[in-house]
Each structure stands twice: as C-alpha cells, then as structure tokens.
Design an enzyme around this catalytic site. Structure first.
Site, PDB file in Angstrom:
ATOM      1  N   THR A  29       0.845  -1.203   0.000  1.00  0.00           N
ATOM      2  CA  THR A  29       0.000   0.000   0.000  1.00  0.00           C
ATOM      3  C   THR A  29       0.877   1.249   0.000  1.00  0.00           C
ATOM      4  O   THR A  29       1.916   1.274   0.665  1.00  0.00           O
ATOM      5  CB  THR A  29      -0.897  -0.016   1.248  1.00  0.00           C
ATOM      6  OG1 THR A  29      -1.773  -1.128   1.150  1.00  0.00           O
ATOM      7  CG2 THR A  29      -1.720   1.266   1.371  1.00  0.00           C
ATOM      8  N   GLY A  30       0.437   2.274  -0.728  1.00  0.00           N
ATOM      9  CA  GLY A  30       1.133   3.556  -0.662  1.00  0.00           C
ATOM     10  C   GLY A  30       1.435   4.120  -2.027  1.00  0.00           C
ATOM     11  O   GLY A  30       1.167   3.513  -3.071  1.00  0.00           O
ATOM     12  N   THR A  32       4.332   4.772  -3.426  1.00  0.00           N
ATOM     13  CA  THR A  32       5.465   4.211  -4.174  1.00  0.00           C
ATOM     14  C   THR A  32       5.067   2.885  -4.815  1.00  0.00           C
ATOM     15  O   THR A  32       5.268   2.678  -6.018  1.00  0.00           O
ATOM     16  CB  THR A  32       6.677   4.005  -3.241  1.00  0.00           C
ATOM     17  OG1 THR A  32       6.864   5.180  -2.455  1.00  0.00           O
ATOM     18  CG2 THR A  32       7.937   3.726  -4.037  1.00  0.00           C
ATOM     19  N   ASP A  88       8.121   3.502   5.505  1.00  0.00           N
ATOM     20  CA  ASP A  88       8.310   4.880   5.967  1.00  0.00           C
ATOM     21  C   ASP A  88       9.751   5.132   6.373  1.00  0.00           C
ATOM     22  O   ASP A  88      10.254   6.245   6.232  1.00  0.00           O
ATOM     23  CB  ASP A  88       7.337   5.172   7.111  1.00  0.00           C
ATOM     24  CG  ASP A  88       5.906   5.049   6.625  1.00  0.00           C
ATOM     25  OD1 ASP A  88       5.549   5.751   5.663  1.00  0.00           O
ATOM     26  OD2 ASP A  88       5.159   4.209   7.149  1.00  0.00           O
ATOM     27  N   LYS A  98       6.571   0.929   9.204  1.00  0.00           N
ATOM     28  CA  LYS A  98       5.521   1.018   8.188  1.00  0.00           C
ATOM     29  C   LYS A  98       4.205   1.425   8.852  1.00  0.00           C
ATOM     30  O   LYS A  98       4.061   1.361  10.054  1.00  0.00           O
ATOM     31  CB  LYS A  98       5.328  -0.345   7.509  1.00  0.00           C
ATOM     32  CG  LYS A  98       6.463  -0.698   6.548  1.00  0.00           C
ATOM     33  CD  LYS A  98       6.197  -1.988   5.803  1.00  0.00           C
ATOM     34  CE  LYS A  98       4.857  -2.105   5.150  1.00  0.00           C
ATOM     35  NZ  LYS A  98       4.471  -0.985   4.291  1.00  0.00           N
ATOM     36  N   GLY A 101       0.415   4.896   5.922  1.00  0.00           N
ATOM     37  CA  GLY A 101      -0.864   4.870   5.207  1.00  0.00           C
ATOM     38  C   GLY A 101      -1.933   4.075   5.939  1.00  0.00           C
ATOM     39  O   GLY A 101      -2.978   3.760   5.358  1.00  0.00           O
ATOM     40  N   GLU A 107      -0.800  -5.368   5.951  1.00  0.00           N
ATOM     41  CA  GLU A 107       0.547  -5.478   5.365  1.00  0.00           C
ATOM     42  C   GLU A 107       1.378  -6.527   6.114  1.00  0.00           C
ATOM     43  O   GLU A 107       2.099  -7.314   5.503  1.00  0.00           O
ATOM     44  CB  GLU A 107       1.254  -4.125   5.420  1.00  0.00           C
ATOM     45  CG  GLU A 107       0.675  -3.119   4.438  1.00  0.00           C
ATOM     46  CD  GLU A 107       1.240  -1.714   4.580  1.00  0.00           C
ATOM     47  OE1 GLU A 107       1.180  -0.973   3.600  1.00  0.00           O
ATOM     48  OE2 GLU A 107       1.729  -1.369   5.672  1.00  0.00           O
ATOM     49  N   LYS A 125      13.783   7.621   2.828  1.00  0.00           N
ATOM     50  CA  LYS A 125      13.344   6.581   3.763  1.00  0.00           C
ATOM     51  C   LYS A 125      14.502   5.870   4.464  1.00  0.00           C
ATOM     52  O   LYS A 125      14.294   5.093   5.385  1.00  0.00           O
ATOM     53  CB  LYS A 125      12.491   5.538   3.022  1.00  0.00           C
ATOM     54  CG  LYS A 125      11.364   6.093   2.160  1.00  0.00           C
ATOM     55  CD  LYS A 125      10.275   6.689   3.005  1.00  0.00           C
ATOM     56  CE  LYS A 125       9.118   7.248   2.213  1.00  0.00           C
ATOM     57  NZ  LYS A 125       8.250   6.276   1.598  1.00  0.00           N
TER      58      LYS A 125
HETATM   59  C1  5RP Z   1       1.110   2.056   4.438  1.00  0.00           C
HETATM   60  C2  5RP Z   1       2.580   1.924   4.407  1.00  0.00           C
HETATM   61  C3  5RP Z   1       3.282   2.496   3.233  1.00  0.00           C
HETATM   62  O1  5RP Z   1       3.918   1.454   2.546  1.00  0.00           O
HETATM   63  C4  5RP Z   1       4.270   3.512   3.704  1.00  0.00           C
HETATM   64  O2  5RP Z   1       3.566   4.503   4.428  1.00  0.00           O
HETATM   65  C5  5RP Z   1       5.028   4.160   2.540  1.00  0.00           C
HETATM   66  O3  5RP Z   1       4.131   4.855   1.745  1.00  0.00           O
HETATM   67  P1  5RP Z   1       4.621   5.806   0.566  1.00  0.00           P
HETATM   68  O4  5RP Z   1       5.234   4.930  -0.472  1.00  0.00           O
HETATM   69  O5  5RP Z   1       3.360   6.500   0.116  1.00  0.00           O
HETATM   70  O6  5RP Z   1       5.613   6.780   1.159  1.00  0.00           O
HETATM   71  O7  5RP Z   1       3.200   1.354   5.269  1.00  0.00           O
HETATM   72  O8  5RP Z   1       0.577   1.571   5.622  1.00  0.00           O
END
Ligand code: 5RP
Length: 236
Positions: A29-30, A32, A88, A98, A101, A107, A125
C-alpha cells in the site's frame, strides 16, 4: 511529475524485476508501490505476465481491480511467493517502520505469509536509526485513550491518535490508529515491538522486524537494490 514522484515511480517499477509468471504476489500500500501495481498491470496486458495478487488495503484492491490485476483471497493460497511494499523508514539492518498509510495490519499479515519481502523506497526513507517517523500503532476503538496513555507511559513519548477534525481516523479493519513519537532512538526494534504488542488494546504495530529481504532504492543517482545479507532472496 516532480522529482520526488519520479523517484517513487523508478523504485516502484524496478521492483517488478523480482516478479515472474506463475507467482503469487502480495501487493503493498502507498504512493510508491502504486507504481509497482501499475507496472505489473502493464506487463499482464502487454507481455502476458501471469500472476495473482493479494492486496494489503482497500485502496490497493481498488487500484489493482481497476487496472486488471487478478486478485485472490490470502486464505485461498498456501502462502505467497513475494510481497512488494513501501516503507516509511528502513535502517542498516533492514528493519522497517511502516503504517504511514494506516495499512500496517494487513501489510504484516501478508508479509508473514510471503516467502520474500521487497521494499520500494526513495532515499528519504533510509535512516541510521528508526524513529524520526512516528511508529504507527493500530489499536482497538474500545478505551483507545487508555491504551494511548499506557503507550505513553511505557515508551516515554507523546502518542497521538490520528483524527480528522474531532473524528478518529479508522483503518480498513475499523480500528483506531496512533503514532508514537519516540524520536530517532529505536536501538532495539525487536524489544520495542514486543513492548508495544504486550499492551492488550494494541492490535498491531508498524515495526516490521526481520522481514525485509531487499530494498529497491531510488535516489538522484539512480536506482539500486540493497540485498539483506541475512535475507531469503538472491538478486532478481
Ligand atoms: C502504508 C505503508 C506504506 O507502505 C508507507 O507509508 C510508505 O508509503 P509511501 O510509499 O506512500 O511513502 O506502510 O501503511
């Protein structure tokens, strides 16, 4: 597309090298890993890639469906070959924070069912010590303020429930989510994870320890894959 978005796209797409036909793939999720899902969808359409996906959030489920990635229930499979997900923060030992999101519970369930975990990230990150990004913690709505003050006492830091105005933000699982602002001083992420999980109202914590096998990292110098020497993967 600005620079930061461009790096997310590079990392997200490059991680697809790890995916081969026949694989069962966890879809993180997210912003990226969104590019991973879109690149897998392109390969399915244009190259005949045959995979099934398991999404880690309703948002990813919708994205995958809209783009023609076949999805199945996690429970219908005897494990997954790989999960690709964002993060994150990651430290030199490939430990992760993490849940930015709010998808950390699904996850982690999906990651635990996967034979390998590849993380997609841009250079922001990468950290020496976890914790500048608050640790996301999913907690029961019941007595969530009690759980928060217990967390504050144990972790000796501010813990903030996520809210939209006066309403608690709820996860896909109907739980509350809070962030523990420890600062970048999590020297023993396994001990911190255990401490947090020991509190009854905690459903799950966004410390992902000893799970990540490789990080596909995009920076202004290009993209490289950092392999965890203690991990389960060989180079793609
Ligand atoms: C969601 C997550 C995401 O993978 C994490 O926040 C990174 O998101 P992004 O790629 O938008 O920076 O753990 O729960």
């Amino acid at each position: 597309m600005n620079d930061a978005e461009g790096l997310k796209k590079i990392a997200g797409e490059a991680a697809c090298e790890f995916v081969k036909s026949g694989m069962r793939v966890g879809l993180g999720t997210g912003s990226t890993v969104k590019y991973t899902v879109l690149e897998l969808a392109r390969r399915i359409q244009e190259e005949g890639l045959q995979i099934v996906g398991v999404p880690t959030s309703i948002a990813t489920e919708n994205l995958a469906r809209e783009n023609g990635v076949p999805l199945v229930e996690l429970g219908s499979l005897d494990g997954l070959d790989i999960v690709i997900d964002g993060t994150d923060e990651f430290d030199p030992n490939f430990q992760l924070i993490k849940g930015g999101g709010a998808a950390l519970l699904r996850e982690k369930i999906v990651a635990q069912q996967s034979a390998a975990m590849v993380v997609v990230a841009d250079a922001r990150k990468q950290v020496e010590c976890l914790g500048a990004f608050g640790i996301p913690i999913e907690i029961t709505p019941f007595a969530c303020d009690v759980t928060v003050s217990r967390l504050e006492t144990l972790l000796k830091c501010n813990v903030q429930l996520r809210k939209n105005g006066s309403e608690y933000i709820l996860t896909d699982n109907g739980n509350c989510i809070a962030d523990a602002h420890t600062g970048p001083n999590i020297l023993d992420p396994l001990a911190t994870e255990a401490t947090i999980l020991n509190i009854a109202g905690v459903v799950q914590v966004g410390l992902f320890n000893n799970m990540c096998d490789a990080v596909v990292l995009a920076s202004k110098d290009g993209v490289k894959t950092l392999m965890n020497p203690a991990g389960r993967l060989k180079r793609a």
